[in-house]
Scaffold this motif. Structure first.
Motif, mmCIF file in Angstrom:
data_model
loop_
_atom_site.group_PDB
_atom_site.id
_atom_site.type_symbol
_atom_site.label_atom_id
_atom_site.label_comp_id
_atom_site.label_asym_id
_atom_site.label_seq_id
_atom_site.Cartn_x
_atom_site.Cartn_y
_atom_site.Cartn_z
ATOM 1 N N THR A 1 12.554 7.723 1.203
ATOM 2 C CA THR A 1 12.253 6.779 2.288
ATOM 3 C C THR A 1 12.626 5.361 1.872
ATOM 4 N N ARG B 1 16.430 4.668 1.756
ATOM 5 C CA ARG B 1 16.999 4.404 3.095
ATOM 6 C C ARG B 1 16.640 2.992 3.557
ATOM 7 N N ARG C 1 0.826 -1.212 0.000
ATOM 8 C CA ARG C 1 0.000 0.000 0.000
ATOM 9 C C ARG C 1 0.855 1.255 0.000
ATOM 10 N N ARG C 2 1.932 1.277 0.757
ATOM 11 C CA ARG C 2 2.824 2.441 0.709
ATOM 12 C C ARG C 2 3.331 2.639 -0.720
ATOM 13 N N GLU D 1 1.962 1.677 -3.488
ATOM 14 C CA GLU D 1 0.877 2.135 -4.351
ATOM 15 C C GLU D 1 0.587 3.611 -4.135
ATOM 16 N N PHE D 2 0.296 3.972 -2.867
ATOM 17 C CA PHE D 2 -0.249 5.302 -2.571
ATOM 18 C C PHE D 2 0.796 6.389 -2.693
ATOM 19 N N TYR D 3 2.051 6.081 -2.387
ATOM 20 C CA TYR D 3 3.060 7.141 -2.310
ATOM 21 C C TYR D 3 4.077 7.070 -3.446
#
Lengths: 206, 206
Positions: free
Chosen positions: A145, A148, A99-100, A102-104
């Motif tokens: 993000t 890292r 989901r991260r 996908e969304f970001y």
């Protein structure tokens, strides 16, 4: 089963990649030409409910849209190699990262392309540079993000390749339509992206 | 387990609603004040990885963000009442509808509010009316699809209340911050929305 799919479109490619990783060969592929609006015909909308590809038609007539829902369903039929998690805790971590991604990352890059690529103006209706820029900047924050995170993780969501890696790679590959490349200082992201793109299954639907 | 949550924020409310439907009472609630940036402190980011609420900290130290991933994990521990599907086919249909409600209703309405409500200017950085309008129009197109679907379905994704109904209701409720109301001719949507809002669990986190 039948998969309604569109060559080169990013969301169908996610499902094609899942199928290729699992060696699924008994799903009939039905090509839908979205550039001439085949996903908007009354017949297609009546079958799928929404003007979207991909969609998986089951043998009982049920049709599932949404690429990640289709992928998870296929995993219930073709469990190996596991892409969605082996127990509830691992499934939660993989779903979180998927989901991260996908969304970001994937959705913002998709909106960037749809609102900036000349050939997609007809598909989008109105293209807005504000939306293109806003989404690119958001995706670039998340790429930092991710870079890292990938400094000490081989893959995004587990110690092996998962659906999260598929979603992120397909999102970044789609952005190549507008010649987008991640910043060169994101060396961990570059290492991971190169490995994902080199997988034999990565060419399915691409 | 601990749930990092923010009173009245939409994504934490989804998880609080799941917990209330299931009668979960052994999860400690930790309030995070996003209006003063408590989700952006180094301590919070180190724990969760991203500056988002909600997040569920497991007893082994693993922290899960993303409300739907948290909800699905809680269902593995507290199976009844079932909100995510009893078998692979039902899970796929519910995930499909949940994603449609997120991508085409809840997320656009959230972006509409974030880009138009004066009190959220500080949280958002730059508010853009183009983004607010584009997202409201997209959500309104999907509300018409949903209204037609609810003409002969009691709930969105199954013959009972599921996570898809939570996601859609919370999305529409959040839009009340900018005094948004669905068009009055969407009578099936209004019937369904009234029923979801009347559930005892609907007040959790609201």
């Amino acid at each position: 089963m039948k998969l309604y799919t569109s060559h080169r479109a990013p969301n169908p490619r996610r499902v094609r990649w899942v199928m290729a990783e699992k060696g699924v060969e008994d799903v009939e592929l039905v090509e839908v030409d979205i550039m001439v609006g085949e996903h908007k015909t009354p017949e297609y909308r009546a079958r799928v409910g929404v003007p979207h590809v991909p969609a998986l038609e089951l043998d009982d007539g049920t049709t599932i849209s949404e690429s990640v829902a289709i992928g998870r369903y296929l995993e219930s039929l073709y469990p190996e190699p596991n892409l969605f998690g082996r127990d509830a805790r691992e499934q939660a971590v993989i779903e979180m990262w998927t989901r991260r991604c996908e969304f970001y990352l994937a959705n913002p890059m998709m909106l960037n392309v749809r609102h900036s690529h000349p050939a997609l103006a007809a598909l989008e209706g109105t293209q807005m540079s504000e939306i293109a820029d806003y989404n690119r900047l958001g995706a670039e924050r998340f790429m930092r993000t991710l870079d890292r995170h990938l400094a000490d993780h081989a893959f995004i969501a587990a110690d092996r390749f998962t659906i999260a890696d598929i979603v992120a790679t397909v999102g970044l590959d789609f952005a190549r339509l507008v010649k987008y490349r991640p910043s060169e200082d994101l060396t961990n992201l570059a290492r991971w992206l190169g490995e994902c793109r080199a997988r034999p299954a990565a060419t399915a639907g691409a």
